[in-house]
Scaffold this active site. Sequence first.
Site, PDB file in Angstrom:
ATOM      1  N   GLY A 117      -5.385  -6.691   2.361  1.00 27.69           N
ATOM      2  CA  GLY A 117      -5.757  -6.048   3.617  1.00 27.69           C
ATOM      3  C   GLY A 117      -5.554  -4.551   3.659  1.00 27.69           C
ATOM      4  N   GLU A 118      -5.304  -3.929   2.500  1.00 28.62           N
ATOM      5  CA  GLU A 118      -5.033  -2.497   2.483  1.00 28.62           C
ATOM      6  C   GLU A 118      -6.047  -1.721   1.642  1.00 28.62           C
ATOM      7  OE1 GLU A 118      -0.433  -1.661   3.370  1.00 28.62           O
ATOM      8  OE2 GLU A 118      -0.817  -2.203   1.278  1.00 28.62           O
ATOM      9  N   PRO A 176      -5.942  -5.741  -8.226  1.00 27.34           N
ATOM     10  CA  PRO A 176      -6.644  -6.982  -8.556  1.00 27.34           C
ATOM     11  C   PRO A 176      -7.343  -7.557  -7.328  1.00 27.34           C
ATOM     12  CG  PRO A 176      -4.394  -7.001  -9.420  1.00 27.34           C
ATOM     13  CD  PRO A 176      -4.495  -5.849  -8.466  1.00 27.34           C
ATOM     14  N   GLU A 197     -16.604 -12.126   2.961  1.00 30.84           N
ATOM     15  CA  GLU A 197     -17.514 -12.592   4.003  1.00 30.84           C
ATOM     16  C   GLU A 197     -16.863 -12.528   5.380  1.00 30.84           C
ATOM     17  OE1 GLU A 197     -18.706 -14.514   0.152  1.00 30.84           O
ATOM     18  OE2 GLU A 197     -16.827 -14.149   1.205  1.00 30.84           O
ATOM     19  N   ASN A 220     -18.051  -5.329  -3.751  1.00 32.16           N
ATOM     20  CA  ASN A 220     -18.704  -4.499  -2.748  1.00 32.16           C
ATOM     21  C   ASN A 220     -18.226  -3.045  -2.865  1.00 32.16           C
ATOM     22  OD1 ASN A 220     -19.822  -3.441  -0.393  1.00 32.16           O
ATOM     23  ND2 ASN A 220     -18.168  -4.212   0.879  1.00 32.16           N
ATOM     24  N   LEU A 221     -19.171  -2.118  -3.045  1.00 32.51           N
ATOM     25  CA  LEU A 221     -18.790  -0.705  -3.138  1.00 32.51           C
ATOM     26  C   LEU A 221     -18.951   0.034  -1.814  1.00 32.51           C
ATOM     27  CD1 LEU A 221     -21.693   0.938  -3.091  1.00 32.51           C
ATOM     28  CD2 LEU A 221     -21.724   0.364  -5.502  1.00 32.51           C
TER      29      LEU A 221
END
Length: 435
Positions: free
Chosen positions: A317-318, A273, A67, A342-343
Amino acid sequence: MNWSLAAYSALAWAAQPLLRRKLHRRAQAEPGYGESVGERFGRYAPADLGRDGAGHWVWVHAVSLGETRAAALLIAELRVALPGMRLLLTNGTATGRAEGRKLLQPGDLQVWQPWDSTQAVRRFLRQFRPAVGVLMETEIWPNLVAGCHQAGVPLVLANARLNPKSLAGAQRWPALFGPTYAALRAVWAQSQEDAERLRSLGAPVQAVLGNLKFDVQPDTQLLARGQAWRAASPRPVVMLASAREGEEAQWVAQWDGRKFHGVAGQCQWLIVPRHPQRFEAVYALLQGAGLRVARRSDWGDGLPPADVDVWLGDSVGEMPLYYAAADVGLLGGSFEPLGGQNLIEAAACACPMVLGPHTFNFAQASQQACEAGAAFRVLDMEQGVQLATALARDADGLRRARQAALEFAQAHRGAARATAQAIAAIVHTGDTLKK
C-alpha cells in the site's frame, strides 16, 4: 445444452477439494486466505447476510490488488452517479480483500468471489440478487456469466483488456467462451486493440473509454514522505518496481558480474517485490549476494539508512511513497515473460520507467508512455540497469522525463467517470435501485 459448459461445470465441481487444500496452504503464509472460506462456495453466515439489500446491490468484482485499486476509482464515481447506492464488493485474493475493506461505507458489504461452480454461483445470486454486476478488467468466469444471464442480472466488463495470449486461449474453446462473452450486458475496453480482440470473441463492446488507472490521485502524504527520502539520499535513487519472481535474480546477476561498470555504487537501489509472500525470499537472495540491505519494515517513520546498497520495500500500500522516492524505475514483470505491471501509477508520481521486452498486459499504455518520453524500452536487464542509472545521473534528461511522465498521466484521465455514467444508465434502464 451447451456441452462445453456442462463439462467445465463438472470439472469446477470436482476441483473444490483441491481449492480448499490450496487455500489452507496459502493461509499458512497469508492468513487472509483462511478467512470466511465458506463464502468461496456460496455459504454465508449469518443466514440472512445481505438479503436486506437484495435487488439493490451494486456488485463490483475486483480479483486482486491492482484490480481493487482500479475499482476504487470507479466506485468513487459510482457513488456520485448512483447516490445512496449499496456496494457489494467481491475479491479473489487476500491482498485484494484487504485493500477492498478500505472502500466500504456503512451499508456496504464485502464477501469472497464465489468459486465458479454452478452451485456456488447460484447460492451467491440467490443470496444477494444484485441490481448490476461489474467485473473488472479480465475476470470472465463461464458459470458466473451464465448464472447472471439466467437470473436477469445485467453483468458488465469494465476497464476491459485482453492480450493476444489470452485471446488465443479463449479461441481454443469457442463453444465455452463464445457464449460466455456474448452473454455480457456491456463491455468497455481500455484500448482499440483490446476492443477488437474482445469483439472477435463475441463480446458486446460498447466503447473504448481508456484505462481507469489514469484517474489515480496518489496519496499526498505518501508522496511527501517519498520526496523527503529522495532529498535525504546522497545518491540518486533507482527502483526495481513491482518485481516478479526471477527479476531480482536477474538484477543480482548484473551486480555479481560487475556489469554495472562502477555505477552501482553511485546509486541507491530500491527493490519492491510485487507479492508480499516473496518478501523473505528476496531479502535472503539479496543478503546471499553479499549486499547490504535495509528493510522498509525496520525504519518506520524515519528516514531510510544511507549506508546500504539496497532498500527493500517490504510493505503493502505504499507504492506512491516508493515512486516518489525514486528518480527512475525499472518496470517489474517486463523483464520476465509476464506482461509487465502497471506503469500508470508511476507516471502519476512523476517517476519515469524503463521497460523490458514483455509489456503485453499494458501494451497501449506502454507504447504511449514511450512515445511521450515518460518511459524507455530496452531489451534486457543489463540494458535496463545501464539506462536507468545513466538517466538518474543526467539532471536535464531526468527533469524532462519526470515532466513527461506527469503530463502523460494527466492527459488520459476521465475513464472512471465515463464508465460510472455508463453503468448508471444500465441500472436506471432496469429501474432496479431504490429511489
